[in-house]
Design an enzyme around this catalytic site. Structure first.
Site, PDB file in Angstrom:
ATOM      1  N   TYR A 169      25.229  96.289  78.132  1.00  0.00           N
ATOM      2  CA  TYR A 169      25.175  97.407  77.184  1.00  0.00           C
ATOM      3  C   TYR A 169      23.741  97.915  77.007  1.00  0.00           C
ATOM      4  O   TYR A 169      23.534  98.996  76.450  1.00  0.00           O
ATOM      5  CB  TYR A 169      25.721  96.993  75.807  1.00  0.00           C
ATOM      6  CG  TYR A 169      27.145  96.525  75.784  1.00  0.00           C
ATOM      7  CD1 TYR A 169      27.994  96.656  76.881  1.00  0.00           C
ATOM      8  CD2 TYR A 169      27.664  95.921  74.632  1.00  0.00           C
ATOM      9  CE1 TYR A 169      29.298  96.196  76.841  1.00  0.00           C
ATOM     10  CE2 TYR A 169      28.975  95.470  74.586  1.00  0.00           C
ATOM     11  CZ  TYR A 169      29.779  95.598  75.692  1.00  0.00           C
ATOM     12  OH  TYR A 169      31.074  95.146  75.638  1.00  0.00           O
ATOM     13  N   PRO A 229      40.441  97.725  70.754  1.00  0.00           N
ATOM     14  CA  PRO A 229      41.614  97.450  69.903  1.00  0.00           C
ATOM     15  C   PRO A 229      42.401  98.701  69.540  1.00  0.00           C
ATOM     16  O   PRO A 229      43.558  98.591  69.118  1.00  0.00           O
ATOM     17  CB  PRO A 229      40.992  96.798  68.660  1.00  0.00           C
ATOM     18  CG  PRO A 229      39.578  97.284  68.633  1.00  0.00           C
ATOM     19  CD  PRO A 229      39.177  97.403  70.065  1.00  0.00           C
ATOM     20  N   TRP A 246      39.040  93.738  73.209  1.00  0.00           N
ATOM     21  CA  TRP A 246      38.174  94.906  73.338  1.00  0.00           C
ATOM     22  C   TRP A 246      39.094  96.131  73.397  1.00  0.00           C
ATOM     23  O   TRP A 246      40.252  96.027  73.761  1.00  0.00           O
ATOM     24  CB  TRP A 246      37.229  94.814  74.528  1.00  0.00           C
ATOM     25  CG  TRP A 246      37.780  94.748  75.933  1.00  0.00           C
ATOM     26  CD1 TRP A 246      37.915  93.631  76.709  1.00  0.00           C
ATOM     27  CD2 TRP A 246      38.204  95.854  76.761  1.00  0.00           C
ATOM     28  NE1 TRP A 246      38.418  93.956  77.951  1.00  0.00           N
ATOM     29  CE2 TRP A 246      38.595  95.317  78.019  1.00  0.00           C
ATOM     30  CE3 TRP A 246      38.292  97.231  76.568  1.00  0.00           C
ATOM     31  CZ2 TRP A 246      39.067  96.100  79.067  1.00  0.00           C
ATOM     32  CZ3 TRP A 246      38.764  98.028  77.605  1.00  0.00           C
ATOM     33  CH2 TRP A 246      39.145  97.457  78.838  1.00  0.00           C
TER      34      TRP A 246
END
Length: 296
Positions: free
Chosen positions: A48, A184, A182
């Site tokens: 990230y 959601p 991940w």
């Protein structure tokens, strides 16, 4: 806050804040906002490129380190024992922390066994409190849970009403691996936020569709890490502990399962080739190996 207890006894908040696709420019402010709202679990990753900003926010928040559950993930180009261990130590430096609450292998490719041995060693040294994997489908999860010295404690996978991971969760439960979602909300793909079943349930409880989805995850025993760059949405996502979905509502949402990814399949060889290409491009554009050497 509701918690799950990992099989090694570590308590993990069931609701956290994720920083996937949160830019370096916004990340520090967003994490500070999330902590102010009440989140105490933060999820980042080497890929990230915002670990430093997360670390800065944790320090600036003034909240005691032991009160924050901090997760990061090892990226594919750092797989293999030596590189993985160096990369985790570099991540800890960026995050300005002497330990991690959870470290995951981000993808089930390349030398993940070598990388996982590094996580096992860091766990035994006390530098990380829990170890796990991400995006490991049931076959890969059973493999590593059976042959590694220390079973993964968490598996973070795509999980939402259109892809409920029922079979995957059965195997995670069997091997005492905590499921973590991940996406959601499925990033709203397929009209998920406009779905009439979810909309109707939200109206019944006076809650938004997002809140209904999060409550559904929580009642299934799933750990969730929704992301937002807007503080009011962070607050909305946090306000899910004052209602409980009835059995009929849980059943109605269960019936929405399409049993397929809304994004991609790790079984697709073309997708694996895409990951390989992405890793090579990142090596060219962001020399993380050199960065790790400089941190030594």
């Amino acid at each position: 806050m509701e918690y799950v207890t990992l099989y090694n006894g570590v308590k993990m908040p069931q609701l956290g804040y994720g920083v996937y696709q949160v830019t370096e420019e916004e990340c520090e402010r967003c994490v500070l906002d999330a902590l102010e709202v009440g989140y105490r679990s933060l999820d980042t990753a080497q890929s990230y490129f915002n670990e430093e900003q997360v670390g800065n926010a944790v320090v600036k928040s003034g909240i005691a380190r032991e009160d924050i559950f901090l997760t990061t993930k090892v990226w594919i180009e750092h797989y293999g024992y030596e590189q993985a261990k160096k990369s985790v130590l570099a991540s800890m430096e960026k995050l300005q922390t002497p330990y991690l609450d959870l470290i995951l292998l981000h993808q089930p490719f390349a030398d993940y066994y070598g990388a996982y041995r590094a996580l096992e060693e860091l766990y035994e040294e006390g530098r990380v409190k829990a170890i796990g994997v991400s995006n490991f489908y049931p076959d890969r999860l059973v493999d590593i849970a059976s042959f590694a010295r220390i079973k993964p404690m968490v598996n973070q996978v795509e999980t939402h009403p259109f892809n409920q991971q029922k079979l995957a969760k059965e195997y995670m439960d069997k091997y005492q691996v905590q499921i973590e979602a991940w996406a959601p909300f499925g990033e709203g793909r397929g009209g998920l936020f406009e779905n009439p079943v979810l909309t109707s349930i939200g109206q019944k409880y006076g809650k938004t569709v997002a809140q209904v989805m999060l409550r559904w995850h929580l009642q299934r025993g799933v750990v969730v890490i929704p992301k937002s760059t807007h503080k009011e949405r962070m607050q909305e996502n946090f306000d899910v502990f004052d209602f409980v979905l009835g059995q009929e509502d849980m059943a109605a949402i269960a019936a929405l399962d399409r049993e397929e990814s809304s994004f991609f399949s790790h079984y697709d060889p073309a997708m694996v080739e895409w990951f390989v290409k992405m890793v090579e491009e990142r090596k060219k554009n962001h020399d993380s190996a050199r960065e790790i050497r400089q941190k030594k």
